[in-house]
Design an enzyme around this catalytic site. Structure first.
Site, PDB file in Angstrom:
ATOM      1  N   ASN B 239      -8.789 -46.462  10.855  1.00 30.29           N
ATOM      2  CA  ASN B 239      -9.528 -47.607  10.334  1.00 30.29           C
ATOM      3  C   ASN B 239      -8.644 -48.853  10.385  1.00 30.29           C
ATOM      4  O   ASN B 239      -7.420 -48.769  10.356  1.00 30.29           O
ATOM      5  CB  ASN B 239      -9.938 -47.344   8.887  1.00 30.29           C
ATOM      6  CG  ASN B 239     -11.177 -48.136   8.489  1.00 30.29           C
ATOM      7  OD1 ASN B 239     -12.285 -47.681   8.786  1.00 30.29           O
ATOM      8  ND2 ASN B 239     -11.006 -49.293   7.879  1.00 30.29           N
ATOM      9  N   ASP B 336     -16.384 -50.617  14.997  1.00 33.86           N
ATOM     10  CA  ASP B 336     -16.071 -51.108  13.652  1.00 33.86           C
ATOM     11  C   ASP B 336     -15.409 -49.953  12.928  1.00 33.86           C
ATOM     12  O   ASP B 336     -15.244 -48.874  13.489  1.00 33.86           O
ATOM     13  CB  ASP B 336     -17.347 -51.556  12.909  1.00 33.86           C
ATOM     14  CG  ASP B 336     -17.676 -53.038  13.138  1.00 33.86           C
ATOM     15  OD1 ASP B 336     -16.828 -53.874  12.781  1.00 33.86           O
ATOM     16  OD2 ASP B 336     -18.755 -53.328  13.673  1.00 33.86           O
ATOM     17  N   ASP B 337     -15.046 -50.194  11.664  1.00 40.65           N
ATOM     18  CA  ASP B 337     -14.435 -49.157  10.837  1.00 40.65           C
ATOM     19  C   ASP B 337     -13.197 -48.574  11.543  1.00 40.65           C
ATOM     20  O   ASP B 337     -12.259 -49.295  11.807  1.00 40.65           O
ATOM     21  CB  ASP B 337     -15.448 -48.064  10.474  1.00 40.65           C
ATOM     22  CG  ASP B 337     -16.609 -48.605   9.634  1.00 40.65           C
ATOM     23  OD1 ASP B 337     -16.560 -49.791   9.259  1.00 40.65           O
ATOM     24  OD2 ASP B 337     -17.547 -47.861   9.361  1.00 40.65           O
ATOM     25  N   SER B 338     -13.233 -47.294  11.894  1.00 45.06           N
ATOM     26  CA  SER B 338     -12.043 -46.651  12.471  1.00 45.06           C
ATOM     27  C   SER B 338     -11.943 -46.903  13.976  1.00 45.06           C
ATOM     28  O   SER B 338     -11.783 -45.983  14.771  1.00 45.06           O
ATOM     29  CB  SER B 338     -12.090 -45.141  12.192  1.00 45.06           C
ATOM     30  OG  SER B 338     -11.802 -44.897  10.836  1.00 45.06           O
ATOM     31  N   TRP B 339     -12.015 -48.156  14.344  1.00 40.44           N
ATOM     32  CA  TRP B 339     -12.036 -48.505  15.774  1.00 40.44           C
ATOM     33  C   TRP B 339     -10.639 -48.785  16.311  1.00 40.44           C
ATOM     34  O   TRP B 339     -10.457 -48.991  17.521  1.00 40.44           O
ATOM     35  CB  TRP B 339     -12.928 -49.718  15.996  1.00 40.44           C
ATOM     36  CG  TRP B 339     -12.311 -51.019  15.582  1.00 40.44           C
ATOM     37  CD1 TRP B 339     -12.276 -51.556  14.342  1.00 40.44           C
ATOM     38  CD2 TRP B 339     -11.606 -51.930  16.424  1.00 40.44           C
ATOM     39  NE1 TRP B 339     -11.597 -52.742  14.336  1.00 40.44           N
ATOM     40  CE2 TRP B 339     -11.179 -53.004  15.606  1.00 40.44           C
ATOM     41  CE3 TRP B 339     -11.293 -51.953  17.791  1.00 40.44           C
ATOM     42  CZ2 TRP B 339     -10.439 -54.078  16.105  1.00 40.44           C
ATOM     43  CZ3 TRP B 339     -10.563 -53.037  18.288  1.00 40.44           C
ATOM     44  CH2 TRP B 339     -10.143 -54.079  17.445  1.00 40.44           C
TER      45      TRP B 339
END
Lengths: 751, 751
Positions: B239, B336-339
């Site tokens: 993330n 997004d997030d854990s990208w």
């Protein structure tokens, strides 16, 4: 009490007016001014006589005959972007040729060419000075093939030709220019439309023949002016820097009241550099086009240069004063115009033996700037100056002007300072005839003269009471530049420290100046209760790169931790990111203040939440004083225990107060002098010192109070332009309600 | 045209609603969301099925059993001021202990203590880690007397004890912390008051057993989920950084959408450093408390670290995708997030073999961020998310919320981008049941889905016409971070470049990103017409210290001199004074722009006078677009020939335009996206390119026009919330007046 301590500008051709106003204003002295003379009728009316002398420009005929002995300075040519590998730079392009001429006959070894895209100097082999070719060829010198090559390529005089330029890079030349027109003469000439009146020229006293001529001229002058009782030097040898431009869109280029730019010439440079391992260069004065502005922290070598100039000025100045004294006259010096090198706050100032110091003032701090100097007589030249227009070109003694309102606004503001320190004399300057139609102005000045004599009489009886909070203002300049940030308040209207010292000028505290360097070396002196550091980042006022020295931070931190007070205003102790690698804070005192200012490199770090404390002692009596203060970008709290006193529209703190160790610290985003903000500053100083306000006080911040114990009187002075009601409170707790007229001054006996 | 390209979030327990809305919105795909499941009735209704998987947090039981295999990162302890020579620092003081635990069992060799007053690291011999004493004593190791000494003084676990501190200095510790709660789980949990629902944990795939477990778990998951057609990774392994605090006044500490802070752990550090001459340190991530914010220019070693992480993520990501493909499913990934480590704009992104990329969007630039990636399917997850509150905590599907108005404002704004590049799919996420009471929302989304399918059909026929001005945005990140400044527009509402790219997202230009480094090395590519450099000083956006390299300035200067265009916004090419010794300008492109910004060190230099040119082509049709723009402090003209287009209240230029060599340059003090300012930017791009606006145009700036030649249609889209009348003009000169309803989209055949 109705006579004395007042200097009136007389004017030949207006003898009746001169003598009538001398009587009305209680003048004991009459002076001449730039552009006026005194007639025998005035000279022999029984007053003391001041004669203004600006030695370096007095003998225009001699100066014109010795046109290579005029003063010089270093200029940086306006930048030019190279389009190809060759670039010819017109040195004076953009500068006034009424003021400057290129000096290409002496000192060209000091010239430098800079690549301003890289910030580095261009090798001497890459450029040549216009006109050199002919000189080199005729001299038939072959000892430098490079110079000859460069000479081949040289062009017209007044230019520099650069080879091997990098296309797209900007280049400038640092060169010596001689000045054809003395600055104050130029200003007065232009301001008053003097047409074909002669342009005065300033000679350079470093030339021995100039110094000899000045002394001989002064000797002769004293002989021929038996009526003069005081020679009023205006001032000595070097004016502050003032460059005119030639472009209609840039008619002025640079001006700085405290700069030594005009002390530079080949003789001085060579003498200074003799025996030095690292010589001073033109770039030390140019500073990439910033010149030596007083607002910027001085470099070490520039401070040495100032001392070097000071020694020269004091030596020749002493010889001038000796001439005057030998003729039984007194010597006063004006603390403006050609004051560079005098430095009245330097410990060596007294060596010159001046009998008096005269300062042109608009504000209270300028009165303190004068009053604090160790000299027998302190005189203020009030404003408005008796000219049709003021320094900004607005009308004063002319249609549309209101000189009485001007005088009143200056006097009631600067009078605050006179409550705190003795000023011996006041006076005016300019064309007296201009005041003839202004009866109200004549009446107002009569009252001012009376008020001044009253205040002076109390000081003469004994010093007023000082509050038990000793304040030190911490700047790069320290005590040498006490009570000033260079120039008048209206010239730097946004400069927080200047407003701080204007507030301080009328507050009852003992105030001194400390340099950042001395605090870094020796710590904060034991007899200081509260330190003030104020101003924009990077300036001589807040300190700039001096804060890169952790010893400075450590000294101030230790001072507060052990019970001292700190007031930081605007961007105190700020460093740019590149100046503070590995450090947490932009404000080096952030741990103490509890506040930092993010320049943007911490934008994704969350900000501490807080509530606003509207009832803090710092806001006592002035709850709205912070209402229109703008926050400094990125201001945020760095720890718990910090009280936010007010926020701006975006919710950023504009004032905070906190404990740190045994001490206290206050942060203010800005300070603009006025009654409420001066009271807020006073509150902050008491609070930071850990003390309650004491002594004689006034509830209304518009009213200042000074207690003169020896005289047994209290002075109560309103700086308001409307009626003010205030409660005067004695240390005993006794209270008395007073109603003061606009600008009223009361002297009350202490019962 | 009334079905397909739409992904609907289904919700078990609301089967009828799910299927009814799938029909109404033309959904071809149904997905689950964090917190919802799909029931067999939904799974078998004939739609494609997306299943969201966040591999690193899916198997909570396994993570709980392997509690030392969780993800880590470096933290800097909050600063502590030393009072004496000893200082004990509580490492997690101020940080959330729900999120972090000190990792004192592995990798302590990476810990560092810094004196933040000096910015220098403290010798390892001067500090000890709490709990070490017991360890050292039991091991009875005597090989390091220093370590033993330090150990003697050590205190409780979770602390560092420092000796030899300088009183008054601030100290911090860089240490490794393990995270007990995965950030998105933490956010969703807290936002939705999930009480005792399990807290998910993120495992660290650098541990081989973790990687094996993830792959085995995914394999098993694919076997047990035959109905899933697309595995929607949310996202891969790391993330973006998001630190929580423990102080009620500082509940969040740091968040940055593009930061690699969460990729740091002892395994990775050791592997990266193996064989390196200069190892990476904890401070390379801490950066004196700035961490690795995307807004700051990346260091060289951090760029290497990103590449190193990228290689790992791509390798394991490819293996995950292979598992999914082997089971006959497609693999999409959420941007997004854990990208972190995915970097869809890197040339290596394709190696992972994803079939689709999904981006959560509020703005047009986020659509372009997705659309420009080389991947088969581009999908947008629209806002509002079907949650009771939005990312800022304001109500959406809850009393006080107006989700239809939200949806409309996002859609009409981001639709501008869809006119320019193809988006294959749109969809929603969250709890579908929340929309049941909002009939108007259901109806609006049905219209959005139809509009999207219409726009997509035109793109599928052939690309729209592009204007003959090729724009390049110049930042520290270059193409790797095209179409973003990290995060959503409302998270950086003051960031000028983000507004610039939001305007660009809907303009008809070809836009690419260039890094400062590549331009310094290779110059501006031949196929660029106008360069844009925008943002605050010191940021990755305007460039910061990269401008210390004269090659960069020279390259851009040469580009403009030979006919290129330059648009500088806010503080383009700005250096701090300490970064630019010997240079003339704060803006390194000042000679080109004709404008510089004085940081205060040139305050006594006079400013050029100017007139305001209100009829410049840059203001065409939008004469008031600059009315409320604030000037940058100290903005002034540096040469003649610069047209000032507008000034702020204090008279400082807020926009200028000038010729330079054969090219042109425009300066804008700021840019805030909106119809008028987008049009002004468009005008500036045409003007800087030396061209007249051409192609299909709309007179009203609220109306965007895109011509699809293959389809023979023109799309006309209003982003206004009121009725707009505009004149549509064809390249032939033919004009047609149109009246568009609020937010209306028209498709007109080209006749």
């Amino acid at each position: 009490m109705d006579h004395g301590g007042f200097t009136l500008p007389g004017e030949a051709g207006h003898e009746a007016l001169t003598l009538r106003l001398a009587e009305r204003w209680g003048a004991d002295v009459i002076r001449d001014s730039d552009g006026t003379q005194l007639s025998p009728e005035i000279l022999h009316a029984g007053h003391g006589i001041y004669s203004t002398i600006c030695l370096i420009r007095e003998d225009r005929a001699w100066a014109a005959e010795h046109s290579r002995l005029l003063q010089q300075n270093v200029l940086m040519s306006f930048p030019r972007v190279a389009e190809g590998e060759e670039l010819v730079i017109e040195l004076l392009e953009g500068f006034s040729t009424d003021q400057f001429v290129v000096n290409d006959w002496d000192g060209t070894e000091f010239w430098q060419v800079f690549d301003r895209t890289t910030g580095t100097e261009v090798l001497r082999e890459q450029w040549s000075i216009g006109g050199e070719a002919a000189v080199e060829t005729s001299a038939d010198t072959a000892d430098s093939a490079d110079a000859a090559d460069a000479a081949d390529a040289a062009t017209a005089p007044g230019t520099v030709r650069l080879t091997g330029a990098v296309p797209g890079h900007s280049y400038t030349v640092n060169f010596l220019a001689m000045r054809l027109w003395e600055e104050i003469s130029m200003y007065n000439h232009v301001t008053n439309d003097w047409g074909d009146r002669p342009r005065l020229m300033a000679v350079e006293p470093r030339h021995p023949e100039v110094a000899e001529h000045l002394l001989a001229w002064l000797e002769e002058w004293c002989v021929t002016h038996p009526d003069t009782t005081v020679v009023r030097f205006t001032s000595l040898f070097y004016n502050f820097a003032w460059f005119w431009g030639s472009d209609p869109d840039l008619p002025h280029v640079y001006a700085d009241w405290g700069s030594y730019d005009f002390t530079v010439n080949p003789i001085a440079l060579r003498e200074f550099n003799a025996g030095r391992e690292v010589p001073i260069t033109a770039e030390d004065f140019v500073n990439a086009g910033r010149y030596t502005s007083t607002h910027n922290p001085p470099s070490a070598i520039y401070l040495e240069w100032m001392a070097f100039v000071g020694a020269f000025v004091r030596d020749l100045g002493r010889r001038c004063v000796d001439v005057v004294h030998r003729h039984g006259k007194k010597a006063y010096v004006f603390y403006d115009d050609s004051w560079i090198g005098l430095e009245p706050w330097s410990p060596q100032f007294g060596e010159m033996g001046f009998d008096g110091l005269i300062k042109a003032v608009f504000s209270g701090y300028e009165a303190r700037l004068n009053a604090g100097v160790d000299v027998p007589v302190h005189e203020l030249r009030l404003h408005p100056y008796l000219f049709p227009v003021n320094l900004e070109g607005a009308p004063t003694f002319a249609p549309g002007g209101d000189p009485t309102a001007d005088a009143q606004s200056y006097w009631t503001v600067l009078r605050r300072a006179l409550l705190r320190e003795r000023i011996d004399r006041i006076g005016l300057g300019g064309y007296l005839s201009l005041v003839e139609p202004f009866e109200d102005f004549q009446a107002y000045i009569a009252g001012v003269a009376d008020e001044h004599r009253l205040i002076r009489s109390l000081h003469e009886a004994g010093a007023p009471e000082v509050a038990p909070v000793r304040v030190a203002v911490l700047t790069a300049w320290g005590a040498l530049r006490s009570w000033t940030c260079s120039g008048h308040l209206h010239e730097s209207p946004d400069l927080s420290l200047l407003h701080v010292i204007e507030s301080l000028a009328g507050l009852p505290f003992d105030v001194r100046w400390l340099s950042l360097a001395e605090v870094a070396t020796d710590g904060v002196p034991d007899d200081v209760d509260v330190l003030v550091n104020a101003g924009p980042a990077g300036t001589a006022w807040s300190g700039g790169p001096a804060w890169a020295d952790p010893a400075l931070t450590t000294a101030v931190t230790a001072f507060v931790a052990s019970g001292g007070g700190l007031i930081g205003v605007q961007e105190p102790a700020a460093l740019d990111r590149a100046e503070a690698p590995g450090r947490l804070h932009r404000l080096q005192l952030a741990p103490v203040l509890g506040v930092d200012q993010d320049a943007g490199d911490r934008r994704v770090l969350s900000r501490r939440r807080f509530e606003v404390h509207q009832h803090h002692p710092v806001l006592d009596g002035v709850p709205h004083a912070l209402e229109h203060v703008a926050a400094v970008r990125g201001t945020h709290l760095v720890r718990a225990g910090v009280d936010v006193l007010a926020v701006d529209g975006a919710g950023l703190p504009v004032a905070t107060a906190t404990a740190f160790g045994d001490g206290r610290a206050v942060f203010l985003a800005d300070h603009r002098h006025g009654p409420a903000s001066a009271r807020l500053l006073e509150n902050a100083l008491w609070w930071a010192a850990g003390r309650e306000r004491s002594g004689w006080t006034s509830s209304a911040p518009e009213v200042d109070v000074a207690h003169f114990p020896t005289a047994g009187q209290v002075l109560v002075a309103s700086s308001a332009s409307s009626v003010v009601t205030t409660v005067l409170r004695a240390p005993s707790g006794a209270e008395r309600t007073l109603v003061l007229a606009p600008g009223e001054l009361l002297a009350l006996p202490v019962t």
